[in-house]
Design a protein around this motif. Structure first.
Motif, mmCIF file in Angstrom:
data_model
loop_
_atom_site.group_PDB
_atom_site.id
_atom_site.type_symbol
_atom_site.label_atom_id
_atom_site.label_comp_id
_atom_site.label_asym_id
_atom_site.label_seq_id
_atom_site.Cartn_x
_atom_site.Cartn_y
_atom_site.Cartn_z
ATOM 1 N N ARG A 123 18.062 8.636 19.509
ATOM 2 C CA ARG A 123 17.140 7.551 19.869
ATOM 3 C C ARG A 123 17.261 6.585 18.658
ATOM 4 N N ARG A 124 17.395 5.500 18.840
ATOM 5 C CA ARG A 124 17.141 4.238 17.681
ATOM 6 C C ARG A 124 16.588 3.110 17.951
ATOM 7 N N CYS A 125 15.481 3.275 18.858
ATOM 8 C CA CYS A 125 14.399 2.148 19.056
ATOM 9 C C CYS A 125 13.362 2.437 18.567
ATOM 10 N N GLY A 126 12.303 1.707 18.397
ATOM 11 C CA GLY A 126 10.880 1.750 17.854
ATOM 12 C C GLY A 126 10.292 2.900 18.477
ATOM 13 N N VAL A 127 9.212 3.164 17.661
ATOM 14 C CA VAL A 127 8.515 4.380 18.241
ATOM 15 C C VAL A 127 7.333 3.733 18.962
ATOM 16 N N THR A 128 7.092 3.848 20.303
ATOM 17 C CA THR A 128 5.836 3.341 21.059
ATOM 18 C C THR A 128 5.087 4.393 21.445
ATOM 19 N N ASN A 129 5.362 5.505 21.631
ATOM 20 C CA ASN A 129 4.425 6.731 21.897
ATOM 21 C C ASN A 129 4.344 7.694 20.970
ATOM 22 N N PRO A 130 3.778 7.510 19.875
ATOM 23 C CA PRO A 130 3.651 8.461 18.757
ATOM 24 C C PRO A 130 2.757 9.625 19.045
ATOM 25 N N ASN A 131 3.325 10.849 18.372
ATOM 26 C CA ASN A 131 2.420 12.070 18.372
ATOM 27 C C ASN A 131 1.239 11.654 17.082
ATOM 28 N N ILE A 132 1.644 11.218 16.292
ATOM 29 C CA ILE A 132 0.935 11.032 14.957
ATOM 30 C C ILE A 132 0.951 9.628 14.607
ATOM 31 N N VAL A 133 -0.386 9.110 14.293
ATOM 32 C CA VAL A 133 -0.520 7.637 13.814
ATOM 33 C C VAL A 133 -1.346 7.926 12.408
ATOM 34 N N VAL A 134 -0.684 7.371 11.507
ATOM 35 C CA VAL A 134 -1.173 7.068 10.140
ATOM 36 C C VAL A 134 -1.868 5.709 9.865
ATOM 37 N N VAL A 135 -3.036 5.762 9.632
ATOM 38 C CA VAL A 135 -3.603 4.367 9.321
ATOM 39 C C VAL A 135 -3.950 4.368 7.814
ATOM 40 N N VAL A 136 -3.085 3.611 7.211
ATOM 41 C CA VAL A 136 -3.226 3.592 5.554
ATOM 42 C C VAL A 136 -4.444 2.744 5.271
ATOM 43 N N ASP A 137 -4.467 1.570 6.035
ATOM 44 C CA ASP A 137 -5.425 0.345 5.544
ATOM 45 C C ASP A 137 -6.631 0.585 6.752
ATOM 46 N N PRO A 138 -7.785 1.033 6.401
ATOM 47 C CA PRO A 138 -8.696 1.064 7.468
ATOM 48 C C PRO A 138 -8.939 -0.051 8.313
ATOM 49 N N SER A 139 -8.809 -1.277 7.763
ATOM 50 C CA SER A 139 -8.823 -2.571 8.371
ATOM 51 C C SER A 139 -8.164 -2.654 9.543
ATOM 52 N N MET A 140 -6.918 -1.943 9.590
ATOM 53 C CA MET A 140 -6.006 -1.847 10.709
ATOM 54 C C MET A 140 -6.705 -1.249 11.968
ATOM 55 N N GLN B 296 0.795 -1.187 -0.032
ATOM 56 C CA GLN B 296 0.037 0.086 0.014
ATOM 57 C C GLN B 296 0.849 1.349 0.112
ATOM 58 N N GLY B 297 2.303 1.033 0.179
ATOM 59 C CA GLY B 297 3.008 2.311 0.101
ATOM 60 C C GLY B 297 3.235 2.924 1.256
ATOM 61 N N ALA B 298 3.173 2.333 2.488
ATOM 62 C CA ALA B 298 3.052 2.980 3.761
ATOM 63 C C ALA B 298 4.757 3.228 4.003
ATOM 64 N N PRO C 78 -2.896 3.969 -1.602
ATOM 65 C CA PRO C 78 -3.311 5.161 -0.873
ATOM 66 C C PRO C 78 -2.197 5.921 -0.353
ATOM 67 N N ASN C 79 -1.082 5.662 -0.492
ATOM 68 C CA ASN C 79 0.073 6.467 0.126
ATOM 69 C C ASN C 79 -0.028 7.963 -0.325
ATOM 70 N N ALA C 80 -0.041 8.144 -1.558
ATOM 71 C CA ALA C 80 -0.056 9.520 -2.112
ATOM 72 C C ALA C 80 -1.262 10.584 -1.437
ATOM 73 N N PRO C 81 -2.432 9.975 -1.377
ATOM 74 C CA PRO C 81 -3.231 11.172 -0.955
ATOM 75 C C PRO C 81 -3.037 11.079 0.857
ATOM 76 N N ILE C 82 -2.533 10.184 1.287
ATOM 77 C CA ILE C 82 -2.166 10.313 2.675
ATOM 78 C C ILE C 82 -0.966 11.266 3.033
ATOM 79 N N LEU C 83 0.031 11.400 2.079
ATOM 80 C CA LEU C 83 1.031 12.471 2.260
ATOM 81 C C LEU C 83 0.534 13.921 2.059
ATOM 82 N N GLY C 84 -0.654 13.872 1.233
ATOM 83 C CA GLY C 84 -1.298 15.118 0.992
ATOM 84 C C GLY C 84 -2.005 15.578 2.251
ATOM 85 N N ALA C 85 -2.725 14.567 2.981
ATOM 86 C CA ALA C 85 -3.125 14.926 4.071
ATOM 87 C C ALA C 85 -2.259 15.285 5.353
ATOM 88 N N LEU C 86 -1.038 14.876 5.278
ATOM 89 C CA LEU C 86 -0.209 14.977 6.163
ATOM 90 C C LEU C 86 0.440 16.425 6.199
#
Length: 194
Positions: free
Chosen positions: A67-84, A19-21, A141-149
């Motif tokens: 920091r080089r660890c994973g992101v566990t407390n995000p400020n922004i969450v992007v849901v590219v696939d609504p089933s997620m 999906q291009g995430a 859906p990655n292109a419109p998501i970038l627009g929304a960002l």
């Protein structure tokens, strides 16, 4: 956008392979890097197959990121696939005032209710699937998501997002590049905030 105490904004992407995430995460990092920010972009996934759940991450800061660890407390969450949204982890570890950018045909209030978000959270919805089906004839859906960002990262104009996407994907046919550019612009225009 409120930074973490160390001045870093963290983004977590939820999508499915193909999906291009991952690409959108990289493009976001490149665009922000070119605007003078310090950035990180990295994916997390298991089996590398189309349709498999995956996550990608970004960190953005005005100063070097250590920091080089994973992101566990995000400020922004992007849901590219609504089933997620139904997986139950879209809002895991998020602050009450996190921003959610969701690819869905549902209204933002429904998403807010389904995720049990606080009144301080912001929800931006865009039907990125419909946009890409109309513009490209396929669900990328990655292109419109970038627009929304671009509503969140306001230091960078929507044209910079569109130009960078076109430059990065320059090996695609011209008509596909133009369709993606239109999809990015439509993502910006059609995103609805609640």
């Amino acid at each position: 956008m409120r930074n973490k105490g160390n001045g870093t904004i963290e983004v977590r992407w939820h999508g499915r392979g193909g999906q291009g995430a991952k690409s959108a995460s990289a493009i976001l990092a490149e665009v922000l890097f070119e605007s003078g920010k310090h950035v990180q972009a990295f994916p997390e996934y298991g089996a590398e197959r189309q349709g498999a759940p995956m996550k990608a991450y970004n960190r953005v800061s005005d100063s070097p990121i250590r920091r080089r660890c994973g992101v566990t407390n995000p400020n922004i969450v992007v849901v590219v696939d609504p089933s997620m949204l139904k997986s139950g982890d879209a809002n895991e570890g998020c602050a009450n005032d996190a921003v959610y950018i969701v690819n869905t045909a549902e209204d933002a209030m429904s998403v807010r209710r389904d995720l049990h978000l606080s009144k301080d959270a912001r929800v931006l919805v865009v039907d990125a699937t419909r946009i890409t089906l109309e513009e490209l004839g396929q669900n990328r859906p990655n292109a419109p998501i970038l627009g929304a960002l671009s509503h969140v990262f306001t230091d960078v104009s929507i044209d910079v997002f569109a130009d960078h996407f076109t430059k990065k994907m320059r090996n695609l046919p011209v008509e596909v590049l133009e369709a993606n550019r239109r999809a990015i612009l439509r993502g910006r225009e059609e995103a609805v905030l609640a």
